[in-house]
Design a protein around this motif. Structure first.
Motif, PDB file in Angstrom:
ATOM      1  N   ALA A  81      44.480  31.112  39.451  1.00 50.63           N
ATOM      2  CA  ALA A  81      43.424  32.416  39.053  1.00 50.63           C
ATOM      3  C   ALA A  81      43.532  32.891  40.970  1.00 50.63           C
ATOM      4  CB  ALA A  81      42.349  32.373  38.349  1.00 50.63           C
ATOM      5  N   TRP A  82      43.316  32.424  42.189  1.00 47.98           N
ATOM      6  CA  TRP A  82      43.107  32.043  43.144  1.00 47.98           C
ATOM      7  C   TRP A  82      44.089  32.660  43.873  1.00 47.98           C
ATOM      8  CZ3 TRP A  82      44.486  29.637  47.646  1.00 47.98           C
ATOM      9  CH2 TRP A  82      44.174  29.942  49.114  1.00 47.98           C
ATOM     10  N   ALA A  83      44.977  31.756  43.474  1.00 49.91           N
ATOM     11  CA  ALA A  83      46.791  32.319  43.957  1.00 49.91           C
ATOM     12  C   ALA A  83      47.364  33.227  43.500  1.00 49.91           C
ATOM     13  CB  ALA A  83      47.675  30.488  43.500  1.00 49.91           C
ATOM     14  N   THR A  84      46.971  33.538  42.321  1.00 47.95           N
ATOM     15  CA  THR A  84      47.800  34.701  41.770  1.00 47.95           C
ATOM     16  C   THR A  84      46.848  35.820  42.330  1.00 47.95           C
ATOM     17  OG1 THR A  84      48.069  33.492  39.426  1.00 47.95           O
ATOM     18  CG2 THR A  84      47.663  36.139  39.633  1.00 47.95           C
ATOM     19  N   VAL A  85      46.328  36.133  42.938  1.00 46.75           N
ATOM     20  CA  VAL A  85      45.897  36.985  43.812  1.00 46.75           C
ATOM     21  C   VAL A  85      45.946  37.272  45.223  1.00 46.75           C
ATOM     22  CG1 VAL A  85      43.643  38.395  44.528  1.00 46.75           C
ATOM     23  CG2 VAL A  85      44.148  37.534  42.002  1.00 46.75           C
ATOM     24  N   LEU A  86      46.195  35.928  45.309  1.00 50.28           N
ATOM     25  CA  LEU A  86      46.448  35.605  47.166  1.00 50.28           C
ATOM     26  C   LEU A  86      47.789  35.782  47.030  1.00 50.28           C
ATOM     27  CD1 LEU A  86      46.398  34.985  49.666  1.00 50.28           C
ATOM     28  CD2 LEU A  86      47.260  32.342  49.053  1.00 50.28           C
ATOM     29  N   GLY A  93      41.909  37.397  36.848  1.00 48.59           N
ATOM     30  CA  GLY A  93      40.378  37.880  36.298  1.00 48.59           C
ATOM     31  C   GLY A  93      40.691  36.902  34.814  1.00 48.59           C
ATOM     32  N   VAL A  94      42.181  37.525  34.050  1.00 47.91           N
ATOM     33  CA  VAL A  94      42.467  36.531  32.845  1.00 47.91           C
ATOM     34  C   VAL A  94      42.612  35.712  33.002  1.00 47.91           C
ATOM     35  CG1 VAL A  94      44.086  36.887  31.030  1.00 47.91           C
ATOM     36  CG2 VAL A  94      43.520  39.388  32.396  1.00 47.91           C
ATOM     37  N   ILE A  95      42.724  34.532  34.348  1.00 41.81           N
ATOM     38  CA  ILE A  95      42.434  33.309  34.403  1.00 41.81           C
ATOM     39  C   ILE A  95      41.596  32.871  34.065  1.00 41.81           C
ATOM     40  CG2 ILE A  95      44.294  31.405  35.751  1.00 41.81           C
ATOM     41  CD1 ILE A  95      46.037  33.398  36.467  1.00 41.81           C
ATOM     42  N   TYR A 131      53.073  28.947  40.000  1.00 48.01           N
ATOM     43  CA  TYR A 131      52.715  29.460  39.145  1.00 48.01           C
ATOM     44  C   TYR A 131      52.047  31.146  38.613  1.00 48.01           C
ATOM     45  CZ  TYR A 131      53.322  24.409  36.970  1.00 48.01           C
ATOM     46  OH  TYR A 131      53.341  23.518  36.712  1.00 48.01           O
ATOM     47  N   GLY A 132      50.787  31.078  40.343  1.00 48.60           N
ATOM     48  CA  GLY A 132      50.663  32.450  40.483  1.00 48.60           C
ATOM     49  C   GLY A 132      51.748  33.156  40.999  1.00 48.60           C
ATOM     50  N   PHE A 133      53.052  33.252  40.934  1.00 50.51           N
ATOM     51  CA  PHE A 133      53.910  34.229  41.577  1.00 50.51           C
ATOM     52  C   PHE A 133      54.990  33.961  40.282  1.00 50.51           C
ATOM     53  CE2 PHE A 133      53.469  32.632  45.696  1.00 50.51           C
ATOM     54  CZ  PHE A 133      53.049  33.877  46.601  1.00 50.51           C
ATOM     55  N   ALA A 174      32.591  32.467  37.136  1.00 48.66           N
ATOM     56  CA  ALA A 174      32.668  33.821  36.195  1.00 48.66           C
ATOM     57  C   ALA A 174      32.169  34.884  36.967  1.00 48.66           C
ATOM     58  CB  ALA A 174      31.060  32.940  35.498  1.00 48.66           C
ATOM     59  N   LYS A 175      30.723  35.159  38.016  1.00 47.62           N
ATOM     60  CA  LYS A 175      31.116  36.461  38.059  1.00 47.62           C
ATOM     61  C   LYS A 175      32.678  37.044  38.754  1.00 47.62           C
ATOM     62  CE  LYS A 175      26.490  35.394  39.746  1.00 47.62           C
ATOM     63  NZ  LYS A 175      25.358  35.434  40.585  1.00 47.62           N
ATOM     64  N   ALA A 176      32.909  35.887  40.279  1.00 50.63           N
ATOM     65  CA  ALA A 176      35.003  36.569  40.030  1.00 50.63           C
ATOM     66  C   ALA A 176      35.751  36.812  38.745  1.00 50.63           C
ATOM     67  CB  ALA A 176      34.749  35.419  41.198  1.00 50.63           C
ATOM     68  N   LYS A 177      35.458  35.745  37.566  1.00 55.37           N
ATOM     69  CA  LYS A 177      36.386  36.956  36.481  1.00 55.37           C
ATOM     70  C   LYS A 177      35.860  38.002  37.054  1.00 55.37           C
ATOM     71  CE  LYS A 177      34.284  36.660  33.044  1.00 55.37           C
ATOM     72  NZ  LYS A 177      33.384  35.345  32.144  1.00 55.37           N
ATOM     73  N   LYS A 178      34.802  38.726  36.318  1.00 53.37           N
ATOM     74  CA  LYS A 178      33.864  39.181  36.495  1.00 53.37           C
ATOM     75  C   LYS A 178      34.420  41.053  37.319  1.00 53.37           C
ATOM     76  CE  LYS A 178      30.256  37.982  33.405  1.00 53.37           C
ATOM     77  NZ  LYS A 178      28.072  38.164  33.251  1.00 53.37           N
ATOM     78  N   GLY A 179      34.509  40.594  38.461  1.00 52.70           N
ATOM     79  CA  GLY A 179      35.004  41.012  39.565  1.00 52.70           C
ATOM     80  C   GLY A 179      36.368  41.696  39.842  1.00 52.70           C
ATOM     81  N   TYR A 180      37.304  40.405  39.069  1.00 52.23           N
ATOM     82  CA  TYR A 180      38.483  41.121  39.170  1.00 52.23           C
ATOM     83  C   TYR A 180      39.279  41.336  37.928  1.00 52.23           C
ATOM     84  CZ  TYR A 180      39.523  36.778  42.458  1.00 52.23           C
ATOM     85  OH  TYR A 180      39.524  35.981  43.643  1.00 52.23           O
ATOM     86  N   LEU A 181      38.604  41.661  36.843  1.00 56.18           N
ATOM     87  CA  LEU A 181      38.624  42.106  35.800  1.00 56.18           C
ATOM     88  C   LEU A 181      38.290  44.523  35.383  1.00 56.18           C
ATOM     89  CD1 LEU A 181      37.602  40.210  33.107  1.00 56.18           C
ATOM     90  CD2 LEU A 181      39.646  40.749  33.754  1.00 56.18           C
ATOM     91  N   ILE A 182      37.185  43.930  36.281  1.00 58.26           N
ATOM     92  CA  ILE A 182      36.781  45.348  36.469  1.00 58.26           C
ATOM     93  C   ILE A 182      37.216  45.736  37.589  1.00 58.26           C
ATOM     94  CG2 ILE A 182      35.009  46.879  37.570  1.00 58.26           C
ATOM     95  CD1 ILE A 182      32.754  44.262  36.328  1.00 58.26           C
ATOM     96  N   LEU A 183      38.029  45.030  38.874  1.00 60.09           N
ATOM     97  CA  LEU A 183      38.372  45.993  39.806  1.00 60.09           C
ATOM     98  C   LEU A 183      39.160  46.017  40.017  1.00 60.09           C
ATOM     99  CD1 LEU A 183      36.245  43.985  43.203  1.00 60.09           C
ATOM    100  CD2 LEU A 183      36.378  46.217  42.598  1.00 60.09           C
ATOM    101  N   GLY A 184      40.198  45.247  38.955  1.00 57.27           N
ATOM    102  CA  GLY A 184      41.744  44.853  38.618  1.00 57.27           C
ATOM    103  C   GLY A 184      42.116  46.143  38.030  1.00 57.27           C
TER     104      GLY A 184
END
Length: 822
Positions: free
Chosen positions: A580-585, A606-608, A644-646, A507-517
């Motif tokens: 989600a992790w693979a997408t950011v990677l 973050g959306v995932i 799926y991330g790519f 949940a915290k990673a979601k917020k971090g990705y959405l805000i920072l992204g």
């Protein structure tokens, strides 16, 4: 003759054949649904026309190689990859012609040298060159659960005058004279076994050679100097030096975070909350071990969280966490029966039974005489076949399940706290169970400790002294340590799971990705047009912050893997977290080439995670099915889901490019054209990586299937749609070979539309079809369809209007050339 040669060696023929292949495969999965597997095989998979179609694909590849002199152009990676598919098809054809597959059913003490073979023409027995005897069948269940953990057959083999003994269990194969025996199933009385028997030495060997060639080919595709991927990288490097100009862009943000807890404006709940549970005591209570219904021993904190999330669709209620809620429910049952906290989403259901809207109290399920309101309609629903049940029936059954959970909690059932020393099935008991099975000093303890504890909690609510209640929690913990022999009762693992629950990492990673992204996206657009040092510094700081969130995310996956004891991508929730992790990677890998791609990947991650946190995604950690206890599973799912991330990044880039095409004007045409081409190059590079991972992952799954139950391809709908996804993306990447289809607009549109095949593979198969695979399965996937319909509307709008704008103004080249008009 020349016309035939030209037709067979045409790239247009390649695309047409691939489209027909994808349509045929997709149609077969629906034939299987509405008829049966045999019909799908006879009408499509094993039909002469389908064999002809695959043969024409091979002929087309060979003809293209000679017509376009691909050997002279040293396209070794591409040649090896395509040659490997020819080998794989040859292996499959040999397996179809000469492979043998059947089953052997044995009872304990029984001998047999025959296997039963099932074909479209009927069933017949085939003799084996040896005899097999079942000595013993053993079924092991997860402690305290009816779910199988493993099952194995102890066999005696009579081969060429010799007697041998062997064991066969899931993922442990017996190989004998070319015949391979796999543990498939067992008799209900657990005195007999069903073994799958397979003989396919030639076909399997040829197919595995094809798999090895495929891996070598993809390595050459990404490392070879003349490969398409290396060409794209060189063009991208040259193109980036051309980009300079100014942009102002305003982005409106949408808050996707949502509230973590529900506010229930109710006087009864307010009254309950006045009798506060001490947070320090609730923390000690949460450390207690409890056995779940599937046999897994977990912290009370995990159990209470799962219960509250199921009933209330939130991790907290009012100002109470899940542990405080459970203690309060035990201590104040009369008050909690009147608190409306059981979520009901079906308005038709609440109207039919006169219930409160959105959330109901337990007492509302009963009329003034104490009769259960749902009983009559519930019996009607259960008497229907599953396919005939309406959404009302399904929601009614879910509400009944919630009512029963509350009832069991009020009756001191469900919470399995007490292990029985030397119990054969290692089942733990609740305070509400029949406890006469306990002997000696154990019986008075387990029979009295929970009522005693509840009394001390009630006293502590009044006096504020929680020492006695703390002491009783310690006594329960000591009893558990002394009376259980389970390895699952590991203090380190229990503490790790509590820490995992409290950190709420994803949940915290979601917020971090959405805000920072979102911030990265804004600054990336500004930096595209205005070069300032402070902008570069801000972008670097934001990128570093994303990296920290990425590591935090990875740490959460590692913790979950340690807690569960298996790779953390084995169910729908876990695979979404991993995607989600693979997408950011994937975004990090492209960060230096394109900060905008990195920003999009971060935002998409973050959306995932947002989707994974929706109420219908179950984050519960469950024991693995026996067939999933294979190292091949870890590699298969890890690789295929990383693809799926790519694909997701390419989908976002395609949408971004179409959005930029809408903004094309005469004064910005030169700059935006360069930017669109730059992103299109990255889009194609991402698709190549995704297609390689998807292909390798799919065939790793074939190896897993072959090593687990004796066949590497069985046309299961999930694996068929994985193949369709490969074909769809192959079509997208090969369109550039046809001049009239070689343009930026079409390529970017196809990168978006192709993602529908990923959604179908991951979600749609479980919703529309049926299959053996479970890692993406979820009965409530229909909640996504509203979002998908909206997304489809957006894509349609962008496609039409970007095409109109491009046709008028944009004349730059595509991913393959720079002079073809859009």
């Amino acid at each position: 003759m020349k016309n035939i040669e030209k037709l067979l060696s045409s790239y247009t023929t390649t695309i047409v054949l691939l489209v027909l292949y994808a349509i045929g495969l997709g149609g077969a999965t629906f034939i299987e649904k509405y008829f049966d597997t045999l019909a799908a095989k006879n009408l499509v998979y094993y039909s002469p026309l389908f064999f002809l179609l695959q043969f024409l694909l091979v002929v087309n590849f060979v003809a293209v190689c000679f017509r376009y002199k691909l050997f002279a152009r040293k396209k070794w990676g591409m040649l090896v990859v395509h040659f490997s598919f020819v080998v794989i098809l040859l292996g499959a054809f040999v397996s179809h012609l000469f492979g043998e597959e059947g089953v052997m059913h044995l009872r304990e003490g029984e001998k047999s040298k025959q296997m039963m073979v099932y074909t479209s023409a009927g069933t017949y027995a085939r003799s084996l060159p040896f005899e097999v005897e079942l000595l013993k069948f053993t079924l092991t269940r997860y402690p305290g659960s009816s779910s199988p953990s493993s099952y194995e057959s102890e066999l005696r083999l009579y081969v060429d005058g010799e007697i041998r003994e062997a064991r066969v269990y899931m993922n442990n194969v017996l190989d004998l004279k070319g015949y391979r025996f796999f543990q498939a199933s067992y008799d209900t009385d657990e005195k007999g076994t069903i073994l799958s028997v397979n003989r396919d030495v030639a076909g399997r060997s040829i197919t595995y050679v094809g798999y090895c060639c495929l891996l070598i080919g993809f390595i050459l595709c990404f490392t070879g100097r003349h490969s398409r991927f290396r060409q794209l990288a060189r063009r991208l490097k040259a193109l980036r030096s051309e980009v300079r100009i100014i942009l102002f862009m305003v982005l409106a943000g949408i808050n996707l975070f949502g509230a973590e807890a529900k506010k229930v404006p109710n006087p009864v709940l307010d009254a309950v909350q006045r009798y506060a549970i001490d947070p320090a005591h609730a923390e000690k209570f949460g450390i207690l071990a409890v056995q779940s219904s599937n046999g897994r021993v977990q912290p009370m904190n995990t159990f209470s969280s799962e219960i509250l999330r199921k009933l209330h669709k939130a991790a907290t209620i009012g100002n109470m966490n899940s542990d405080q809620f459970l203690i309060s429910l035990w201590a104040l049952p009369d008050m909690w029966m009147r608190v409306p906290f059981i979520v009901v989403s079906n308005e038709e259901l609440t109207e039919a039974f006169g219930l409160s809207k959105d959330e109901i109290a337990y007492v509302e399920a009963f009329d003034h005489t104490g009769k259960y309101k749902l009983q009559d309609r519930l019996e009607e629903a259960y008497h229907k076949m599953p396919a005939e049940r309406t959404s009302f029936d399904k929601d009614l059954m879910k509400l009944d399940e919630k009512i029963n959970i509350v009832r069991q909690l009020l009756d001191l059932q469900l919470v399995r706290l007490f292990p029985k020393k030397e119990a054969a099935d290692q089942t733990w008991y609740t305070a509400g169970d029949e406890l006469s099975v306990f002997a000696g000093e154990d019986y008075p303890f387990v029979a009295r400790i929970i009522p005693w504890y509840i009394g001390e909690v009630q006293a502590a609510m009044q006096a504020g002294d929680w020492s006695e209640a703390d002491e009783l929690v310690g006594m329960i913990a000591s009893y558990q340590q002394k009376r259980t022999t389970l390895q699952d009762l590991n203090p380190r693992r229990i503490q790790m799971e509590i820490r995992y629950n409290r950190l709420n990492i994803f949940a915290k990673a979601k917020k971090g990705y959405l805000i920072l992204g979102g911030l990265l996206l804004v600054f990336s657009f500004i930096t595209m047009f205005r070069k300032r040092r402070w902008l570069t510094v801000v972008t670097q700081v934001l990128s570093l912050a994303v990296g920290l969130v990425f590591l935090f995310h990875l740490g959460g996956m590692v913790m979950r893997g340690y807690i569960s004891g298996y790779a953390p991508w084995s169910n729908a929730y876990e695979t979404m977290v991993y995607v989600a992790w693979a997408t950011v990677l994937a975004g990090i890998l492209f960060a230096r080439r394109s900060p905008l791609t990195f920003a999009l990947a971060t935002l998409f991650g973050g959306v995932i995670l947002f989707v994974s946190g929706l109420n219908w995604m179950d984050p519960q950690i469950n024991p693995l099915m026996p067939v999933l206890k294979s190292p091949w599973l870890m590699f298969h799912v890890a690789v295929i889901v990383a693809a799926y991330g790519f694909f997701g990044i390419s989908c976002l880039i395609g949408l971004t490019n179409q959005g930029m095409m809408l903004g094309l004007k005469e004064k910005n045409r030169a700059f935006l054209s360069l930017r669109i081409k730059e992103l299109t190059l990255i889009n194609e590079m991402s698709l190549w990586i995704g297609l390689a991972l998807m292909t390798i992952g799919t065939f790793l799954g074939a190896v897993w299937a072959n090593e687990s139950w004796g066949r590497y391809w069985g046309w299961d709908p999930k694996e068929t749609w994985a193949l369709i996804t490969m074909v769809v993306y192959a079509i997208t990447l090969h369109l550039r070979l046809i001049k009239r289809w070689d343009n930026v607009w079409l390529f970017n549109l196809m990168s978006v539309l192709s993602f529908a095949s990923v959604l179908m593979t991951y979600f749609g198969v479980n919703y529309f079809l049926s299959g053996m695979h479970s890692y993406g399965q979820n009965d409530s996937v229909n909640h996504l369809f509203m979002y998908l319909y909206i997304a489809a509307g957006v894509v349609f709008f962008l496609a039409i209007f970007s095409y109109i704008r491009c046709k008028k103004r944009f004349t730059a080249g595509s991913s393959a050339s720079t002079n073809n008009p859009i």
